[in-house]
Design a protein around this motif. Sequence first.
Motif, PDB file in Angstrom:
ATOM      1  N   PHE A  11      32.082  25.795  27.933  1.00  0.00           N
ATOM      2  CA  PHE A  11      31.358  26.432  29.034  1.00  0.00           C
ATOM      3  C   PHE A  11      29.994  26.999  28.649  1.00  0.00           C
ATOM      4  O   PHE A  11      29.295  27.518  29.503  1.00  0.00           O
ATOM      5  CB  PHE A  11      32.257  27.470  29.716  1.00  0.00           C
ATOM      6  N   LYS A  46      35.995  28.442  43.204  1.00  0.00           N
ATOM      7  CA  LYS A  46      37.378  28.713  42.810  1.00  0.00           C
ATOM      8  C   LYS A  46      38.269  28.092  43.872  1.00  0.00           C
ATOM      9  O   LYS A  46      37.775  27.643  44.896  1.00  0.00           O
ATOM     10  CB  LYS A  46      37.629  30.226  42.710  1.00  0.00           C
ATOM     11  N   LYS A  79      41.366  35.396  47.731  1.00  0.00           N
ATOM     12  CA  LYS A  79      40.077  35.304  47.035  1.00  0.00           C
ATOM     13  C   LYS A  79      38.902  35.618  47.962  1.00  0.00           C
ATOM     14  O   LYS A  79      37.792  35.838  47.528  1.00  0.00           O
ATOM     15  CB  LYS A  79      39.919  33.917  46.407  1.00  0.00           C
ATOM     16  N   VAL A 119      36.237  20.567  36.898  1.00  0.00           N
ATOM     17  CA  VAL A 119      35.676  21.070  35.642  1.00  0.00           C
ATOM     18  C   VAL A 119      34.285  20.493  35.386  1.00  0.00           C
ATOM     19  O   VAL A 119      33.369  21.222  34.988  1.00  0.00           O
ATOM     20  CB  VAL A 119      36.614  20.781  34.452  1.00  0.00           C
ATOM     21  N   GLY A 143      41.578  36.041  36.644  1.00  0.00           N
ATOM     22  CA  GLY A 143      40.357  35.292  36.893  1.00  0.00           C
ATOM     23  C   GLY A 143      39.817  34.843  35.549  1.00  0.00           C
ATOM     24  O   GLY A 143      39.933  35.553  34.538  1.00  0.00           O
ATOM     25  N   THR A 144      39.282  33.629  35.517  1.00  0.00           N
ATOM     26  CA  THR A 144      38.578  33.161  34.315  1.00  0.00           C
ATOM     27  C   THR A 144      37.211  32.625  34.700  1.00  0.00           C
ATOM     28  O   THR A 144      36.307  32.590  33.869  1.00  0.00           O
ATOM     29  CB  THR A 144      39.373  32.066  33.588  1.00  0.00           C
TER      30      THR A 144
HETATM   31  C1  LIG Z   1      37.740  28.303  35.641  1.00  0.00           C
HETATM   32  C2  LIG Z   1      38.135  27.390  36.704  1.00  0.00           C
HETATM   33  C3  LIG Z   1      38.982  27.830  37.729  1.00  0.00           C
HETATM   34  C4  LIG Z   1      39.467  29.258  37.829  1.00  0.00           C
HETATM   35  O1  LIG Z   1      38.516  30.016  38.547  1.00  0.00           O
HETATM   36  P1  LIG Z   1      38.861  31.463  39.116  1.00  0.00           P
HETATM   37  O2  LIG Z   1      37.571  31.936  39.668  1.00  0.00           O
HETATM   38  O3  LIG Z   1      39.292  32.296  37.944  1.00  0.00           O
HETATM   39  O4  LIG Z   1      39.913  31.309  40.134  1.00  0.00           O
HETATM   40  C5  LIG Z   1      39.343  26.933  38.717  1.00  0.00           C
HETATM   41  N1  LIG Z   1      38.885  25.654  38.713  1.00  0.00           N
HETATM   42  C6  LIG Z   1      38.058  25.211  37.752  1.00  0.00           C
HETATM   43  C7  LIG Z   1      37.576  23.809  37.811  1.00  0.00           C
HETATM   44  C8  LIG Z   1      37.655  26.047  36.719  1.00  0.00           C
HETATM   45  O5  LIG Z   1      36.842  25.589  35.759  1.00  0.00           O
END
Ligand SMILES: *Cc1c(COP(=O)(O)O)cnc(C)c1O
Length: 817
Positions: free
Chosen positions: A467, A544, A550, A626, A651-652
């Motif tokens: 990332f 997301k 959300k 992604v 959350g990531t």
């Molecule tokens: C990181 C990621 C997520 C998770 O996103 P959140 O905002 O934490 O829900 C979902 N889909 C993809 C493609 C991601 O890279």
Amino acid sequence: MRELNKEEFKKEVIDYLKVLNFRTVEEATQQQLFQAVAYALKDYVVDQWMATHKASKANKSKIVYYLSMEFLTGRALGNMIINLKGNQEIKEALEELNINLENLEEEEPDAALGNGGLGRLAACFLDSLATLGYPAYGCGIRYKYGMFKQEIENGYQKEVPDDWLKNGNPFEIKRAEYAQEVKFGGYITIRKDENGRDKFIQENYQSVRAVPYDLPIVGYNNNMVNTLRIWDAEAMDDFNLNSFDKGDYHKAVEQQNLARTICEVLYPNDNHYAGKELRLKQQYFFVSASVQRAVKSYMHRYGDIHKLYEKVCFQLNDTHPTVAVAELMRILMDDYNLEWDEAWSITNKTCAYTNHTIMAEALEKWPLELFSRLLPRIYQIVEEINRRFINEIQSRYPGNYQKIEKMAILYDGQVRMANLAIVSGFSVNGVAQLHTEILKHQQLKDFYEMMPEKFNNKTNGITQRRFLLHGNPLLADWVTSKIGDEWISDLPHLNELAIYADDLRCQKEFMNIKYQNKVRLAKYIKEHNGIEVDPRSIFDVQVKRLHEYKRQLLNILHVMHLYNQLKQNPEMDFYPRTFIFGAKASAGYERAKAIIKLINSVADVVNNDASIHGKIKVVFIENYRVSNAELIFAASDVSEQISTASKEASGTGNMKFMLNGAVTLGTLDGANIEIVEEVGEENAVMFGLTSDEVIAYEQNGGYNPKEIYNIDQDIRVVLTQLINGTYSPENPNLFRNLYDSLLETKGGEKADQYFILKDFRAYEEAQKKIEALYRDEARWAKMAMLNVAKSGKFSSDRTIEEYVRDIWHLEKIEVKL
Ligand SMILES: *Cc1c(COP(=O)(O)O)cnc(C)c1O
């Protein structure tokens, strides 16, 4: 052993083109070139892969098996080249062959074997495990169709099958020699063995052959290659099994169908339990195969089943693989003749569970009838686990039936998978501090009281190799030019950037990189959406999964409100904004799909209204995944993390934005809290109800949104526009359901259960703050840079080191070539 060598690599690419396609470089299609380059790369990787295997064996390493229904790995090629440190060599080799690497990367389909955060976490963990030198397997399913492709047609989401394997997968290796039999259905008979011991025999079952495909997970610059093992189902080649009458044609065909359907498709539900029979089959299928193989491999190396836990750990990614605990019990008792107590003690020391959500609709509760019919032996074992656990509850809390009601594994005709996972393992972890506290003191209070030693927190993380290093090469190079490249495998080094945050020249360089990334995204948007966006506007981004909690609806309602204000007062001081959305909705989630339609309808009106002079643009990026996520994070100014407090476990996405220098606009939820802790309150904009306040309202039956509707004119206008055809002249009732969800209590569902109207004004204020901050260029540049500098905690390398220290107890190995 070979180093990556330019001339050799060129020769390999040419050879593969010849062997695979009967083509020269000049004749080959881009896809054929991609395949040839991938195979050439795999050649190098396999040497390291075998060396890793050898080292782990020689070191008698303990191995973690990360059991997960989902691995959202995205594309492999670019990341693999980076981790092999082959960037320079390979780029030059390809250039000399007149091949453009970026074009090749576009030829690779995303491996979308996951829905969202949970699956992406698993992929980040594998990257970190390999980079840190820990032996690990990811174990999952080789879905024929991964997450559907999203097309937007007339503003509506359309789901298109994701046939990601149609050109084959050059990186995988089929390991037919490790195939396992997995049995479903039938019934259990008991016979005495020669020692007078009860033997449990499954009869009249259907079985499938689980066949593993291995994918290499390349560590960063350390010769380490771990394995992502995904299982495919094949029909048992012995068409007639002794379990049913030979010639039972009907049964035989059923069995073939089972093999055909089991790995067909990933369920596209995020944070939602659907209770489908095929889903339970998928779960047992990959878990049984993985656990069987892990035990055999352990026995082959060590031979003493009693010490399994010293060398093997199963980490359960959510409750989806929880049948692993009963499957391990079955293997230990039925295949290795252990008594219950010893099998239980081993299982308890081998399995650990990660909780990912407190949302009630996500809790897995299988109907007893289905569970026992599909998995008769597993069910017997779960019954016994439950019986013994209830005895424990009773002796700890005599006469307290509420405790049983809350904690029993079998209750009310259902198997409660979370309870099974908690009782059967030695560790229960949440995925951010706040989430773990809510688990301990609300959701899982009774379990925490009874077994506090099991509970621990592991705040999620993300891999900076994908990332930042891969997704944002301009910023990555700039960072390295300032502080060196240690951040690539030790992210807290980024803190050394902090001293540049006030330096005007650095601010300029930094914001110029952000600008170039915005130009890159603007180009993508022009190509994919046909919309012109101004890279000088604020890129305000919410990407997301689409889910009510959300609150994409809060975001778009606010856009509608801003648009109303601009229309009313065209001279109003307003900094141009581009609101960017990206989200897939689960195919059956009507309200989520209506929100997608609403965003696109608002976009149509706003983007085409010349009277606002392009001050607001709204973009819905199709097919968020992604590969385009990497572009989006790099180009973002504002990171929208606006979940109803308490609902987003971690959350990531928030972390990926931060790492790329976006400022968080968020609620005090999940890991947002820890992000603010790291970066400082002055460098993020937080708003809204706290989780305590939300939980208090919920315990008192919700709140009354009509009070807000009645006194707040602006909100009333926006809501009315949902039902008067402003955004859907052809059908004014199109968004009636969204309107009702905000104002009406219906069918046991509270009006505005996600507190959108309650938080609206606080959100508006926060948005105003963002605008004021952005207008102050130096202030914004400093904030953005400090977000990068302070993101060190959120590397999945840190998360993995914590899992290793507290749960897995692995040792690093060194791989020498
Ligand atoms: C990181 C990621 C997520 C998770 O996103 P959140 O905002 O934490 O829900 C979902 N889909 C993809 C493609 C991601 O890279």
